[in-house]
Design a protein around this motif. Sequence first.
Motif, PDB file in Angstrom:
ATOM      1  N   ALA A 126       0.490  -1.121  -0.106  1.00  0.00           N
ATOM      2  CA  ALA A 126       0.037  -0.027   0.582  1.00  0.00           C
ATOM      3  C   ALA A 126       0.811   1.103  -0.716  1.00  0.00           C
ATOM      4  CB  ALA A 126      -0.877   0.203   1.143  1.00  0.00           C
ATOM      5  N   LEU A 127       1.648   1.391   0.883  1.00  0.00           N
ATOM      6  CA  LEU A 127       3.374   2.735   0.721  1.00  0.00           C
ATOM      7  C   LEU A 127       3.705   2.212  -0.262  1.00  0.00           C
ATOM      8  CD1 LEU A 127       4.120   1.881   4.238  1.00  0.00           C
ATOM      9  CD2 LEU A 127       2.889   3.809   3.680  1.00  0.00           C
ATOM     10  N   LEU A 128       4.141   1.125  -0.821  1.00  0.00           N
ATOM     11  CA  LEU A 128       4.478   1.438  -2.407  1.00  0.00           C
ATOM     12  C   LEU A 128       3.652   2.356  -3.899  1.00  0.00           C
ATOM     13  CD1 LEU A 128       7.415  -1.737  -2.679  1.00  0.00           C
ATOM     14  CD2 LEU A 128       7.394   0.697  -2.218  1.00  0.00           C
ATOM     15  N   LYS A 129       2.145   1.939  -3.618  1.00  0.00           N
ATOM     16  CA  LYS A 129       1.776   2.553  -4.588  1.00  0.00           C
ATOM     17  C   LYS A 129       1.360   3.581  -4.514  1.00  0.00           C
ATOM     18  CE  LYS A 129      -3.419   1.889  -5.978  1.00  0.00           C
ATOM     19  NZ  LYS A 129      -4.651   0.761  -5.891  1.00  0.00           N
ATOM     20  N   PHE A 130       0.926   3.834  -3.088  1.00  0.00           N
ATOM     21  CA  PHE A 130       0.908   5.841  -2.772  1.00  0.00           C
ATOM     22  C   PHE A 130       1.682   6.755  -2.612  1.00  0.00           C
ATOM     23  CE2 PHE A 130       1.730   8.997   0.942  1.00  0.00           C
ATOM     24  CZ  PHE A 130       0.516   9.425  -0.045  1.00  0.00           C
ATOM     25  N   ASP A 131       3.555   5.618  -2.527  1.00  0.00           N
ATOM     26  CA  ASP A 131       4.195   6.602  -3.250  1.00  0.00           C
ATOM     27  C   ASP A 131       4.464   7.220  -4.667  1.00  0.00           C
ATOM     28  OD1 ASP A 131       7.408   7.466  -2.300  1.00  0.00           O
ATOM     29  OD2 ASP A 131       7.948   6.237  -4.049  1.00  0.00           O
ATOM     30  N   ALA A 132       3.935   5.761  -5.781  1.00  0.00           N
ATOM     31  CA  ALA A 132       3.863   5.658  -6.664  1.00  0.00           C
ATOM     32  C   ALA A 132       3.365   6.683  -7.142  1.00  0.00           C
ATOM     33  CB  ALA A 132       3.372   4.707  -8.194  1.00  0.00           C
ATOM     34  N   ALA A 133       1.937   6.570  -6.390  1.00  0.00           N
ATOM     35  CA  ALA A 133       1.189   7.510  -7.237  1.00  0.00           C
ATOM     36  C   ALA A 133       0.425   9.173  -6.734  1.00  0.00           C
ATOM     37  CB  ALA A 133      -0.591   7.455  -5.852  1.00  0.00           C
ATOM     38  N   MET A 134       2.171   9.479  -5.518  1.00  0.00           N
ATOM     39  CA  MET A 134       1.990  10.720  -5.760  1.00  0.00           C
ATOM     40  C   MET A 134       3.256  11.812  -6.252  1.00  0.00           C
ATOM     41  SD  MET A 134       0.526  11.543  -2.192  1.00  0.00           S
ATOM     42  CE  MET A 134       0.982  12.403  -1.558  1.00  0.00           C
ATOM     43  N   ASP A 135       4.153  10.386  -7.025  1.00  0.00           N
ATOM     44  CA  ASP A 135       5.162  10.756  -8.050  1.00  0.00           C
ATOM     45  C   ASP A 135       5.028  11.771  -9.082  1.00  0.00           C
ATOM     46  OD1 ASP A 135       8.353  10.157  -8.707  1.00  0.00           O
ATOM     47  OD2 ASP A 135       7.587   9.462 -10.554  1.00  0.00           O
ATOM     48  N   ALA A 136       3.273  11.500  -9.535  1.00  0.00           N
ATOM     49  CA  ALA A 136       4.217  12.344 -11.366  1.00  0.00           C
ATOM     50  C   ALA A 136       3.206  13.353 -10.552  1.00  0.00           C
ATOM     51  CB  ALA A 136       2.874  11.501 -11.916  1.00  0.00           C
ATOM     52  N   PRO A 137       1.492  13.900  -9.342  1.00  0.00           N
ATOM     53  CA  PRO A 137       1.840  15.084  -9.504  1.00  0.00           C
ATOM     54  C   PRO A 137       2.895  16.112  -7.994  1.00  0.00           C
ATOM     55  CG  PRO A 137       1.105  13.608  -7.102  1.00  0.00           C
ATOM     56  CD  PRO A 137       1.698  12.832  -8.545  1.00  0.00           C
ATOM     57  N   THR A 138       3.330  14.881  -7.871  1.00  0.00           N
ATOM     58  CA  THR A 138       4.938  16.208  -7.129  1.00  0.00           C
ATOM     59  C   THR A 138       6.347  16.483  -7.968  1.00  0.00           C
ATOM     60  OG1 THR A 138       4.688  14.522  -4.968  1.00  0.00           O
ATOM     61  CG2 THR A 138       7.107  15.595  -5.452  1.00  0.00           C
ATOM     62  N   LYS A 139       6.036  16.098  -8.870  1.00  0.00           N
ATOM     63  CA  LYS A 139       6.522  16.554 -10.568  1.00  0.00           C
ATOM     64  C   LYS A 139       6.112  17.769 -11.335  1.00  0.00           C
ATOM     65  CE  LYS A 139       9.111  12.226 -11.739  1.00  0.00           C
ATOM     66  NZ  LYS A 139       9.644  11.515 -12.497  1.00  0.00           N
ATOM     67  N   GLN A 140       4.824  17.890 -11.162  1.00  0.00           N
ATOM     68  CA  GLN A 140       3.960  19.078 -12.109  1.00  0.00           C
ATOM     69  C   GLN A 140       4.517  19.950 -10.761  1.00  0.00           C
ATOM     70  OE1 GLN A 140       0.289  17.493 -11.506  1.00  0.00           O
ATOM     71  NE2 GLN A 140       0.162  18.848 -14.049  1.00  0.00           N
ATOM     72  N   ILE A 141       4.671  19.872  -9.869  1.00  0.00           N
ATOM     73  CA  ILE A 141       4.840  21.353  -8.767  1.00  0.00           C
ATOM     74  C   ILE A 141       5.883  21.775  -8.969  1.00  0.00           C
ATOM     75  CG2 ILE A 141       5.004  22.151  -6.739  1.00  0.00           C
ATOM     76  CD1 ILE A 141       2.556  19.749  -5.963  1.00  0.00           C
ATOM     77  N   GLU A 142       6.956  20.920  -8.978  1.00  0.00           N
ATOM     78  CA  GLU A 142       9.310  20.740  -9.107  1.00  0.00           C
ATOM     79  C   GLU A 142       8.351  21.343 -10.185  1.00  0.00           C
ATOM     80  OE1 GLU A 142      10.630  16.461  -9.361  1.00  0.00           O
ATOM     81  OE2 GLU A 142      10.754  16.665  -7.220  1.00  0.00           O
TER      82      GLU A 142
END
Length: 231
Positions: A126-142
């Motif tokens: 579940a944590l790996l799935k969550f981490d993967a889901a957060m990757d794209a929106p975090t890169k948007q902000i970056e």
Amino acid sequence: MEWKRARTPKQKALREQTILRAAEDLFAQLDYQAVSLNAIARQAGFAKANVYRYFSTREEIFLQIFGNRFTNWAEELSKALRMLGLDSHSKVIAQTWVHVTVKHRDLLDLTPFLHAAVEKNSSIEALLKFDAAMDAPTKQIEQALQCVVPGMSKESIFRLIIYFHSLTAGLWPLSRNNEIRDEVLKRSGDPSRRIDYEDQMTQALQMLIEGLRQETDERRKNTSETNGSGE
């Protein structure tokens, strides 16, 4: 409702969304610890055993809801940041950030409980799935912030996001803008202990951004001096 096994991807997705909506309603009404799988199942009109077909724990449900709300917030924040001028003042960036954020109260209401959801009963999967889901929106902000502050590293921006959510976890429950009243403050009945989230967070973000900008400038200077000495 009478339970019928979902057989097609569309049926399974609909059943999953029903569970998520039921959980969202409960998280909006109750303290995090009061929302159990049993309560979510009742709210959705399912047996607990049927909820288990889609989610193993309350934390897994919470993380998916948080991830969805984070994605919506990141998309709007990225668009707003990209509209700012190159090298905009740190205060303007902070004001823009907070202005967007307070429109996403559904995310703000969940942020104080994120640490508990990550620490308790969350499987590695579940944590790996969550981490993967957060990757794209975090890169948007970056990418959006790098358009405003050229040269700011991904590591610095990631730290800014982490600091922001950590501060929000502490400030939002104390905020007079928060419609979900903190139980301690409710018992105290002391309105003077309420803070203005927008004002406090804008000041904090401005200081954080200014600090990261100084790091960026120093890194640029050091890189320039190193390149110059090698010629």
